[in-house]
Design an enzyme around this catalytic site. Structure first.
Site, PDB file in Angstrom:
ATOM      1  N   ASN A  45      35.022 -26.847  20.172  1.00  0.00           N
ATOM      2  CA  ASN A  45      36.472 -26.979  19.933  1.00  0.00           C
ATOM      3  C   ASN A  45      36.893 -26.409  18.582  1.00  0.00           C
ATOM      4  O   ASN A  45      37.985 -26.682  18.099  1.00  0.00           O
ATOM      5  CB  ASN A  45      36.885 -28.441  20.045  1.00  0.00           C
ATOM      6  CG  ASN A  45      36.336 -29.284  18.903  1.00  0.00           C
ATOM      7  OD1 ASN A  45      35.421 -28.856  18.205  1.00  0.00           O
ATOM      8  ND2 ASN A  45      36.881 -30.474  18.718  1.00  0.00           N
ATOM      9  N   GLU A  47      35.662 -27.079  15.540  1.00  0.00           N
ATOM     10  CA  GLU A  47      35.366 -27.880  14.353  1.00  0.00           C
ATOM     11  C   GLU A  47      34.119 -27.327  13.646  1.00  0.00           C
ATOM     12  O   GLU A  47      33.194 -26.842  14.287  1.00  0.00           O
ATOM     13  CB  GLU A  47      35.127 -29.342  14.744  1.00  0.00           C
ATOM     14  CG  GLU A  47      36.376 -30.056  15.222  1.00  0.00           C
ATOM     15  CD  GLU A  47      36.083 -31.493  15.620  1.00  0.00           C
ATOM     16  OE1 GLU A  47      34.914 -31.924  15.498  1.00  0.00           O
ATOM     17  OE2 GLU A  47      37.024 -32.180  16.072  1.00  0.00           O
ATOM     18  N   ARG A 104      49.434 -17.568  -4.376  1.00  0.00           N
ATOM     19  CA  ARG A 104      50.785 -17.025  -4.572  1.00  0.00           C
ATOM     20  C   ARG A 104      51.877 -18.049  -4.308  1.00  0.00           C
ATOM     21  O   ARG A 104      53.021 -17.853  -4.730  1.00  0.00           O
ATOM     22  CB  ARG A 104      50.984 -15.797  -3.670  1.00  0.00           C
ATOM     23  CG  ARG A 104      50.326 -14.548  -4.205  1.00  0.00           C
ATOM     24  CD  ARG A 104      50.392 -13.402  -3.234  1.00  0.00           C
ATOM     25  NE  ARG A 104      49.494 -13.596  -2.098  1.00  0.00           N
ATOM     26  CZ  ARG A 104      49.317 -12.706  -1.129  1.00  0.00           C
ATOM     27  NH1 ARG A 104      49.989 -11.563  -1.157  1.00  0.00           N
ATOM     28  NH2 ARG A 104      48.470 -12.944  -0.147  1.00  0.00           N
ATOM     29  N   LYS A 202      61.115  -4.391 -10.669  1.00  0.00           N
ATOM     30  CA  LYS A 202      61.198  -4.438  -9.207  1.00  0.00           C
ATOM     31  C   LYS A 202      61.954  -5.670  -8.758  1.00  0.00           C
ATOM     32  O   LYS A 202      62.091  -6.656  -9.493  1.00  0.00           O
ATOM     33  CB  LYS A 202      59.800  -4.434  -8.587  1.00  0.00           C
ATOM     34  CG  LYS A 202      59.000  -5.710  -8.796  1.00  0.00           C
ATOM     35  CD  LYS A 202      57.640  -5.623  -8.121  1.00  0.00           C
ATOM     36  CE  LYS A 202      56.866  -6.929  -8.294  1.00  0.00           C
ATOM     37  NZ  LYS A 202      55.523  -6.867  -7.693  1.00  0.00           N
ATOM     38  N   ARG A 204      62.438  -8.372  -5.282  1.00  0.00           N
ATOM     39  CA  ARG A 204      61.749  -8.844  -4.083  1.00  0.00           C
ATOM     40  C   ARG A 204      62.691  -9.711  -3.260  1.00  0.00           C
ATOM     41  O   ARG A 204      63.404 -10.559  -3.803  1.00  0.00           O
ATOM     42  CB  ARG A 204      60.510  -9.650  -4.478  1.00  0.00           C
ATOM     43  CG  ARG A 204      59.642 -10.073  -3.303  1.00  0.00           C
ATOM     44  CD  ARG A 204      58.466 -10.911  -3.771  1.00  0.00           C
ATOM     45  NE  ARG A 204      57.568 -10.188  -4.644  1.00  0.00           N
ATOM     46  CZ  ARG A 204      56.598  -9.401  -4.204  1.00  0.00           C
ATOM     47  NH1 ARG A 204      56.400  -9.235  -2.906  1.00  0.00           N
ATOM     48  NH2 ARG A 204      55.805  -8.776  -5.063  1.00  0.00           N
ATOM     49  N   ASP A 234      47.499  -6.565  -1.623  1.00  0.00           N
ATOM     50  CA  ASP A 234      47.538  -7.163  -0.288  1.00  0.00           C
ATOM     51  C   ASP A 234      47.821  -6.078   0.740  1.00  0.00           C
ATOM     52  O   ASP A 234      46.931  -5.365   1.175  1.00  0.00           O
ATOM     53  CB  ASP A 234      48.572  -8.284  -0.242  1.00  0.00           C
ATOM     54  CG  ASP A 234      48.460  -9.128   1.025  1.00  0.00           C
ATOM     55  OD1 ASP A 234      47.724  -8.738   1.963  1.00  0.00           O
ATOM     56  OD2 ASP A 234      49.109 -10.183   1.096  1.00  0.00           O
ATOM     57  N   SER A 235      49.068  -5.879   1.084  1.00  0.00           N
ATOM     58  CA  SER A 235      49.383  -4.839   2.067  1.00  0.00           C
ATOM     59  C   SER A 235      49.483  -3.456   1.430  1.00  0.00           C
ATOM     60  O   SER A 235      49.538  -2.449   2.130  1.00  0.00           O
ATOM     61  CB  SER A 235      50.700  -5.174   2.782  1.00  0.00           C
ATOM     62  OG  SER A 235      51.770  -5.192   1.861  1.00  0.00           O
ATOM     63  N   THR A 238      53.673  -2.596  -2.471  1.00  0.00           N
ATOM     64  CA  THR A 238      54.220  -2.718  -3.829  1.00  0.00           C
ATOM     65  C   THR A 238      53.510  -1.779  -4.798  1.00  0.00           C
ATOM     66  O   THR A 238      54.150  -1.053  -5.560  1.00  0.00           O
ATOM     67  CB  THR A 238      54.082  -4.169  -4.327  1.00  0.00           C
ATOM     68  OG1 THR A 238      54.816  -5.032  -3.455  1.00  0.00           O
ATOM     69  CG2 THR A 238      54.621  -4.311  -5.737  1.00  0.00           C
TER      70      THR A 238
END
Length: 327
Positions: A45, A47, A104, A202, A204, A234-235, A238
């Site tokens: 399951n 766990e 973050r 910048k 956001r 991250d992606s 930026t």
């Protein structure tokens, strides 16, 4: 005199979860020891089950786990490992966080939002952690979220040495991707012989995660090699926008340096297509095969830094001395 008197030796033991065992193995080698054999698996399951194959009674335990994707799964495994050590009578438990999940989410931007970075700290305290040891927290205030000692390691000495060795002959400028990391950029400047500073202004949209707009460059970058420094990628949107903005202002070139290579979604493609000459990261997080194949990505090992900090903690030494009094 009554009672039994015995002088015991301290016993350092290093443990790892399954998120990024390669880094833990490097740390153990640097320390001159081995990882404690561990049984870890999922029940049907989903766990998580953890059991250590050696006695941990009275040991000084260092539990290493980077919170990679899927973040929730590895945080839960980390907590279960701490609980197992507490119930196994470990004397002191230090949670080693090369990458701190939810870092973050360290403040509220709007009403009815959580402060998830504080929640993670509370979870580790409840599980039985005595101390946290983290690498390049998103914001320094997270150190105050944990009710106990927190050692905040910084990758700047490792990253800046690579930059100095490779680009030291260039006319450098250190660039912060936003005004909030100017203090970090100042330390970079000191380590690069007093290189001037610049930053990207910048904006956001708080309703759209992983998206920001680089409005303008503040500082003189024309004709200079720009060292664009950040704590994480991250992606990649930026940091790539920031690199574009620097080139548009006449920069000679852009080198990106960041501690945590999260590289979500289109990040590797964006970095491949970016104007950056080199992207320097550490191994706080594992790199995908696609990222490893990208020639412009250079990965440096954080293991010597983490192992030295572990030794300082174990021997009741000074972690601050590793960072010119800044830690």
């Amino acid at each position: 005199m009554t009672g039994i008197h015995r002088t015991t030796e301290k016993n350092l033991m290093v443990f790892t979860g399954r998120a990024h065992p390669e880094l833990a193995e490097e740390v153990a080698v640097e320390l001159g020891t081995s990882l404690v054999p561990t049984q870890a698996y999922q029940f049907a399951n989903s766990e998580t089950y953890i059991r250590f194959d050696e006695s941990v009674r009275g040991c000084d335990a260092f539990v290493i786990q980077s919170h990679v994707a899927p973040v929730n799964e590895w945080i839960m495994e980390h907590l279960i490992m701490v609980d197992a050590l507490k119930r196994g009578s470990a004397k002191r438990i230090t949670v080693v966080l090369p990458f701190y999940g939810y870092a973050r989410q360290d403040k509220k931007h709007r009403g009815r939002e959580p402060i998830s970075a504080r929640l993670v700290a509370d979870l580790f305290k409840t599980a039985g952690a005595d101390r946290l040891l983290a690498v390049d927290l998103h914001t320094a205030q997270i150190q105050g979220f944990f009710d106990g000692p927190v050692d905040h390691l910084m990758a700047t000495p490792i990253l800046s040495k690579h930059v100095r060795d490779k680009y030291g002959d260039e006319d450098l400028v250190v660039v912060s991707p936003d005004a909030g990391r100017i203090k970090v950029a100042e330390w970079w400047s000191n380590r690069l012989g007093g290189a001037p500073l610049a930053f990207i202004h910048k904006t956001r949209d708080i309703e759209r995660p992983n998206q920001s707009v680089a409005n303008r460059v503040v500082g003189e970058v024309e004709g200079r090699m720009c060292i664009l420094v950040d704590d994480m990628i991250d992606s990649g949107g930026t940091i790539c926008q920031a690199a574009d903005a620097l080139m548009a202002e006449g920069a000679k070139g852009v080198v990106i340096a960041a501690t945590h290579a999260i590289f979500s979604g289109p990040a590797v493609d964006r970095l491949r297509d970016s104007v950056a000459l080199e992207v320097i990261v550490t191994n706080t997080l594992p790199l995908s095969q696609e990222a490893q194949a990208l020639e412009k990505i250079t990965q440096l090992s954080i293991a010597p830094l983490v192992s030295r900090a572990i030794r300082e903690v174990f021997e009741d030494g000074s972690v601050t001395s590793m960072f010119e009094g800044r830690a």
